[in-house]
Design a protein around this motif. Structure first.
Motif, PDB file in Angstrom:
ATOM      1  N   ILE A 280       3.174 -35.363  46.505  1.00 20.38           N
ATOM      2  CA  ILE A 280       2.244 -36.403  46.049  1.00 20.38           C
ATOM      3  C   ILE A 280       1.747 -36.098  44.643  1.00 20.38           C
ATOM      4  O   ILE A 280       1.563 -37.007  43.817  1.00 20.38           O
ATOM      5  CB  ILE A 280       1.075 -36.555  47.039  1.00 20.38           C
ATOM      6  N   GLN A 281       1.564 -34.832  44.321  1.00 23.74           N
ATOM      7  CA  GLN A 281       1.202 -34.476  42.960  1.00 23.74           C
ATOM      8  C   GLN A 281       2.290 -34.896  41.980  1.00 23.74           C
ATOM      9  O   GLN A 281       2.000 -35.363  40.871  1.00 23.74           O
ATOM     10  CB  GLN A 281       0.945 -32.970  42.862  1.00 23.74           C
ATOM     11  N   THR A 282       3.539 -34.740  42.377  1.00 22.35           N
ATOM     12  CA  THR A 282       4.657 -35.198  41.542  1.00 22.35           C
ATOM     13  C   THR A 282       4.609 -36.711  41.359  1.00 22.35           C
ATOM     14  O   THR A 282       4.775 -37.222  40.240  1.00 22.35           O
ATOM     15  CB  THR A 282       5.997 -34.787  42.167  1.00 22.35           C
ATOM     16  N   VAL A 283       4.400 -37.427  42.445  1.00 20.70           N
ATOM     17  CA  VAL A 283       4.318 -38.884  42.372  1.00 20.70           C
ATOM     18  C   VAL A 283       3.185 -39.303  41.442  1.00 20.70           C
ATOM     19  O   VAL A 283       3.340 -40.190  40.588  1.00 20.70           O
ATOM     20  CB  VAL A 283       4.128 -39.492  43.776  1.00 20.70           C
ATOM     21  N   LYS A 284       2.044 -38.665  41.573  1.00 25.29           N
ATOM     22  CA  LYS A 284       0.900 -38.989  40.723  1.00 25.29           C
ATOM     23  C   LYS A 284       1.176 -38.684  39.253  1.00 25.29           C
ATOM     24  O   LYS A 284       0.674 -39.373  38.356  1.00 25.29           O
ATOM     25  CB  LYS A 284      -0.337 -38.222  41.199  1.00 25.29           C
ATOM     26  N   SER A 285       1.981 -37.670  38.994  1.00 26.95           N
ATOM     27  CA  SER A 285       2.307 -37.359  37.605  1.00 26.95           C
ATOM     28  C   SER A 285       3.129 -38.468  36.957  1.00 26.95           C
ATOM     29  O   SER A 285       3.054 -38.679  35.746  1.00 26.95           O
ATOM     30  CB  SER A 285       3.060 -36.027  37.526  1.00 26.95           C
ATOM     31  N   HIS A 286       3.912 -39.168  37.769  1.00 27.08           N
ATOM     32  CA  HIS A 286       4.711 -40.284  37.259  1.00 27.08           C
ATOM     33  C   HIS A 286       3.930 -41.598  37.251  1.00 27.08           C
ATOM     34  O   HIS A 286       4.122 -42.439  36.360  1.00 27.08           O
ATOM     35  CB  HIS A 286       5.977 -40.458  38.106  1.00 27.08           C
TER      36      HIS A 286
ATOM     37  N   ARG B 137      23.559 -36.227  37.991  1.00 23.33           N
ATOM     38  CA  ARG B 137      23.393 -36.163  36.544  1.00 23.33           C
ATOM     39  C   ARG B 137      22.772 -37.447  36.001  1.00 23.33           C
ATOM     40  O   ARG B 137      22.842 -37.730  34.810  1.00 23.33           O
ATOM     41  CB  ARG B 137      24.750 -35.918  35.876  1.00 23.33           C
ATOM     42  N   ARG B 138      22.165 -38.203  36.904  1.00 21.83           N
ATOM     43  CA  ARG B 138      21.572 -39.480  36.509  1.00 21.83           C
ATOM     44  C   ARG B 138      20.073 -39.433  36.777  1.00 21.83           C
ATOM     45  O   ARG B 138      19.617 -39.786  37.857  1.00 21.83           O
ATOM     46  CB  ARG B 138      22.217 -40.625  37.278  1.00 21.83           C
ATOM     47  N   PRO B 139      19.280 -38.997  35.797  1.00 15.13           N
ATOM     48  CA  PRO B 139      17.827 -38.954  36.013  1.00 15.13           C
ATOM     49  C   PRO B 139      17.240 -40.356  36.110  1.00 15.13           C
ATOM     50  O   PRO B 139      17.709 -41.294  35.457  1.00 15.13           O
ATOM     51  CB  PRO B 139      17.315 -38.209  34.770  1.00 15.13           C
ATOM     52  N   TRP B 140      16.221 -40.494  36.943  1.00 14.20           N
ATOM     53  CA  TRP B 140      15.537 -41.770  37.107  1.00 14.20           C
ATOM     54  C   TRP B 140      14.473 -41.913  36.035  1.00 14.20           C
ATOM     55  O   TRP B 140      13.702 -40.984  35.774  1.00 14.20           O
ATOM     56  CB  TRP B 140      14.926 -41.842  38.493  1.00 14.20           C
ATOM     57  N   ASP B 141      14.420 -43.072  35.393  1.00 17.27           N
ATOM     58  CA  ASP B 141      13.449 -43.341  34.336  1.00 17.27           C
ATOM     59  C   ASP B 141      12.167 -43.886  34.961  1.00 17.27           C
ATOM     60  O   ASP B 141      12.065 -45.071  35.268  1.00 17.27           O
ATOM     61  CB  ASP B 141      14.030 -44.335  33.329  1.00 17.27           C
ATOM     62  N   PHE B 142      11.195 -43.020  35.150  1.00 17.70           N
ATOM     63  CA  PHE B 142       9.949 -43.432  35.784  1.00 17.70           C
ATOM     64  C   PHE B 142       9.086 -44.313  34.878  1.00 17.70           C
ATOM     65  O   PHE B 142       8.134 -44.932  35.353  1.00 17.70           O
ATOM     66  CB  PHE B 142       9.149 -42.201  36.217  1.00 17.70           C
ATOM     67  N   THR B 143       9.413 -44.365  33.592  1.00 19.15           N
ATOM     68  CA  THR B 143       8.633 -45.208  32.685  1.00 19.15           C
ATOM     69  C   THR B 143       9.066 -46.664  32.724  1.00 19.15           C
ATOM     70  O   THR B 143       8.383 -47.535  32.189  1.00 19.15           O
ATOM     71  CB  THR B 143       8.743 -44.699  31.236  1.00 19.15           C
ATOM     72  N   ALA B 144      10.204 -46.935  33.376  1.00 21.31           N
ATOM     73  CA  ALA B 144      10.735 -48.303  33.386  1.00 21.31           C
ATOM     74  C   ALA B 144       9.900 -49.238  34.254  1.00 21.31           C
ATOM     75  O   ALA B 144       9.948 -50.460  34.073  1.00 21.31           O
ATOM     76  CB  ALA B 144      12.181 -48.300  33.874  1.00 21.31           C
ATOM     77  N   TRP B 145       9.155 -48.670  35.185  1.00 18.21           N
ATOM     78  CA  TRP B 145       8.400 -49.501  36.123  1.00 18.21           C
ATOM     79  C   TRP B 145       7.243 -48.705  36.675  1.00 18.21           C
ATOM     80  O   TRP B 145       7.408 -47.550  37.071  1.00 18.21           O
ATOM     81  CB  TRP B 145       9.325 -49.955  37.257  1.00 18.21           C
ATOM     82  N   GLN B 146       6.064 -49.279  36.689  1.00 19.98           N
ATOM     83  CA  GLN B 146       4.875 -48.615  37.197  1.00 19.98           C
ATOM     84  C   GLN B 146       4.329 -49.398  38.389  1.00 19.98           C
ATOM     85  O   GLN B 146       3.721 -50.460  38.219  1.00 19.98           O
ATOM     86  CB  GLN B 146       3.817 -48.505  36.102  1.00 19.98           C
ATOM     87  N   PRO B 147       4.538 -48.916  39.609  1.00 17.07           N
ATOM     88  CA  PRO B 147       4.039 -49.632  40.787  1.00 17.07           C
ATOM     89  C   PRO B 147       2.519 -49.570  40.880  1.00 17.07           C
ATOM     90  O   PRO B 147       1.891 -48.626  40.403  1.00 17.07           O
ATOM     91  CB  PRO B 147       4.695 -48.896  41.950  1.00 17.07           C
TER      92      PRO B 147
END
Length: 360
Positions: A270-276, A223-233
């Motif tokens: 990889i499409q999912t990763v690219k979306s983030h 129930r803990r979603p990861w915030d992909f906006t917090a960091w952009q590699p």
């Protein structure tokens, strides 16, 4: 090692807060990696999740506990690695960190194990002249993978392979990813889980990496979603396939490897990763522990994934590939040892250096 110490010391000086104190609550820390905050507490979930602080004394106390029987942290002082710390399941007894002579010192604390051990909870730090350190402004690499990326079953310094539990042999600090990042002065996150695969796992069909990647703790039904906006590699490294090709424990029914399902699931992931991370360079690594016919099969599948993704994103920079040569691993249960991870990192540093340069 001396250069790294000087670099970290100089770098972090400009990123600490101006007011020092004798008690540093977890809410003031600036964590890096897979984590979440729970009230005033900081819960480190992923391997090598870390945070830093400055201290002016010769020692300080870390208040941390695990909901497991025991867990581990690793730490460095002024850029020099000091070792592992065992954390028990008590929320009351502090852990003494010896920093050496009176400071100032820069201290970085790393979660050793992975999310399968449950979260490791940080409450506070007490000492002299404490200041939280923020993340340095540097390019970042996210390392997605399985037990190899976690640094699992690599460390026999305290327990030989025949003693202790699975997580007693973990050492994420010395895994290839953090080593590469330190060598290149890059920030990093490990998004890795032991036994996980792309379309199936070591001994089960789910939950796979695509199914848990969006969860902060990389666990099923989280129930803990990861915030992909917090960091952009700047670069995302994906090293999966070892467990998809595994034959499991030999007792649980398991179908033959399905290369079409693997390539399809990998392409979608990889499409999912690219979306983030639309601006990140994507790299795929093969497995140093998969050789022979399976190694050739994995290589062919990875090449097919690259071809599909590159065709789907013709305006993006192409997927980068790195293939390890055969390795006789020396860790526990068929895993690379700490020394093996050093060899993998040495091989990968030029590869990731070029990716970081072209990612700009």
């Amino acid at each position: 090692m001396i250069f790294r110490s000087l670099f970290i010391g100089v770098l972090t000086l400009s990123f600490c807060t101006a007011i020092s104190q004798d008690k540093l609550p977890a809410s003031a820390l600036h964590p890096y990696g897979r984590y979440w905050r729970s009230g005033s507490q900081l819960e480190l979930a992923g391997p090598a999740a870390h945070f830093g602080f400055r201290a002016t004394g010769a020692e300080c106390n870390l208040f941390a506990f695990t909901r497991n029987d025991h867990d581990y942290l690793q730490y460095e002082v002024d850029g020099r690695y000091k070792g592992k710390i065992v954390i028990k399941d008590s929320a009351h007894a502090p852990t003494l960190l010896k920093l050496g002579t009176p400071g100032p010192h820069t201290v970085w604390i790393y979660r050793t194990t992975e999310s399968g051990a449950g979260a490791l909870v940080i409450q506070k730090i007490t000492g002299k002249g404490l200041q939280p350190l923020a993340r340095p402004n540097a390019p970042g690499i996210e390392f997605i993978g399985n037990s190899i990326t976690c640094g699992a079953a690599a460390d026999t310094a305290e327990y030989p392979c025949t003693l202790g539990g699975y997580f007693d042999h973990s050492n994420s600090y010395d895994a290839y990813g953090p080593r590469v990042a330190r060598a290149l002065r890059a920030n990093y996150v490990l998004s890795s889980v032991s036994g996980i695969g792309v379309y199936r796992n070591w001994n089960s069909n789910s939950p796979t990496m695509p199914e848990v990647y969006g969860n902060a703790d990389l666990r099923d039904n989280s129930r803990r979603p990861w915030d992909f906006t917090a960091w952009q590699p700047s670069v995302v490294s994906i090293a999966l396939g070892t467990n998809d090709l595994s034959h499991g424990d030999g007792h649980t029914p398991r179908q033959p490897f399905d290369s079409a399902a693997f390539v399809s699931a990998f392409t979608k992931f990889i499409q999912t990763v690219k979306s983030h991370y639309p601006a990140a360079r994507i790299a795929i690594l093969n497995s140093p522990t998969v050789g022979g016919k399976d190694g050739i099969l994995l290589r062919n599948c990875i090449v097919a994934v690259k071809a599909r993704v590159d065709a789907l994103y013709p305006s993006d920079k192409p997927i980068a590939l790195h293939f390890f040569g055969p390795m006789t691993v020396r860790g526990c249960g068929g895993h690379p040892s700490v020394e093996d991870h050093g060899l993998l990192a040495d091989e990968l540093v030029p590869f990731f250096r070029q990716l970081l340069q072209t990612a700009k």
